[in-house]
Enzyme design. Sequence first.
Site, PDB file in Angstrom:
ATOM      1  CG  ASP A 160      -2.255  -2.485   7.571  1.00  0.00           C
ATOM      2  OD1 ASP A 160      -3.611  -2.076   7.150  1.00  0.00           O
ATOM      3  OD2 ASP A 160      -1.590  -1.521   7.516  1.00  0.00           O
ATOM      4  NE  ARG A 205       9.311  -2.598  14.514  1.00  0.00           N
ATOM      5  CZ  ARG A 205       7.771  -2.672  14.819  1.00  0.00           C
ATOM      6  NH1 ARG A 205       7.755  -3.615  15.743  1.00  0.00           N
ATOM      7  NH2 ARG A 205       7.102  -2.013  14.497  1.00  0.00           N
ATOM      8  CG  ASP A 224       9.594  -0.697  11.795  1.00  0.00           C
ATOM      9  OD1 ASP A 224      10.474  -0.688  12.574  1.00  0.00           O
ATOM     10  OD2 ASP A 224       8.158  -0.428  12.360  1.00  0.00           O
ATOM     11  CB  SER A 282       0.144   4.536  11.985  1.00  0.00           C
ATOM     12  OG  SER A 282       1.642   5.207  11.740  1.00  0.00           O
TER      13      SER A 282
END
Length: 406
Positions: free
Chosen positions: A17, A99, A128, A182
């Site tokens: 990605d 994050r 996210d 994922s």
Amino acid sequence: MSDQINRVVLAYSGGLDTSVILKWLQQTYNCEVVTFTADLGQGEELEPARRKAEMAGVKPEHIFIDDLKEEFVRDFVFPMMRANALYEGLYLLGTSIARPLIAKRQIEIAKMVGADAVSHGATGKGNDQVRFELGYYALAPDIKVIAPWREWDLTSRTRLIEFAEQHQIPVSKDKRGEAPFSTDANLLHTSSEGKVLEDPWDEVPDYVYSRTVNPEDAPDAPETITIDFERGDGVALNGEAMSPATLLAALNELGRKHGIGRLDLVENRFVGMKSRGMYETPGGTIYHLAHRGIEQITLDRGAAHLKDELAPRYAELIYNGFWFAPEREMLQAAIDHSQEKVTGTVRLKLYKGNVIVTGRKSPHTLYSEKVVTFEDDQGAYDQRDAAGFIKLQALRLRLLGRRDGR
């Protein structure tokens, strides 16, 4: 579009990605891309990311691979653990808490290299994107944010792979089929979502778990450990002093061995939908329960109960991406104040997915055997005092009862 962006800092893993995003940014915005890869203890070799970035034309001085493990645990995980934060009563916030650190470092690099934009690979459906961007805007209010998943037309894995092949981006064999699920990993946890996990009635297949042995296959003998705390933070395991990241890594190994820290959760995302995730937080689960154990004897009842009221609000702020918001900082100040005497040792037994506190001691204990004993307390507590206490507590109940004819 191209004249607006000159240089962009991309949160880059080197996977499919973000490799596609790197090329897409170069093409779409005709800009220079700076890559930033954070080592948060995800257990992956990060040097391939450097080689892939170089192959994509990124200047060597614009490839940042930073070891942030100690900062992650010391400045983000431990402060959160002081709060006993659990989102929706269960989730130890492993993805959420990483994050703000990534966003912080990304903005630092953007300022360092004179970038006018930052970019991430989070999709438009999840939490996210919110967490990254709230962090960016808090630290650099005028930064331009590019979120390719909300802009481009590469809406399937097939399209991504086609784009990669057109631009000579290497695609590993395991990426050619549909990914079974994922994952996101760091020193605190591994999360898995999507595909085989999407039906909340279906049990999580065993192959999804990567951080823990099946509790049924864990050792048949329990293992006893001790964790030492100072002012609310873990400082030693079995009497051996350790740095924050070293301690968490050691607890992870113990948790892995004993099948500790698995969580199958259907949660409420900030963007509005429910999602089903599988979380493995082996060391964090042990640490969380140990921290509660030492608080049991060192925190006053009023402080402890107030903390328990604040914890869900604190957890929600982190889950939703508000680490840098003033209300989180206010709560942190209150929580940190409560931890001044949270020092001592907790003993725990680890056994087949379970963490059992078996002992706690502290130089600042509020537990008094003399007062609580069932034996003769030598006048430390006068039981007759309880009569007036109960009468006063009952006064309003008695008045209600008389009024209502009970």
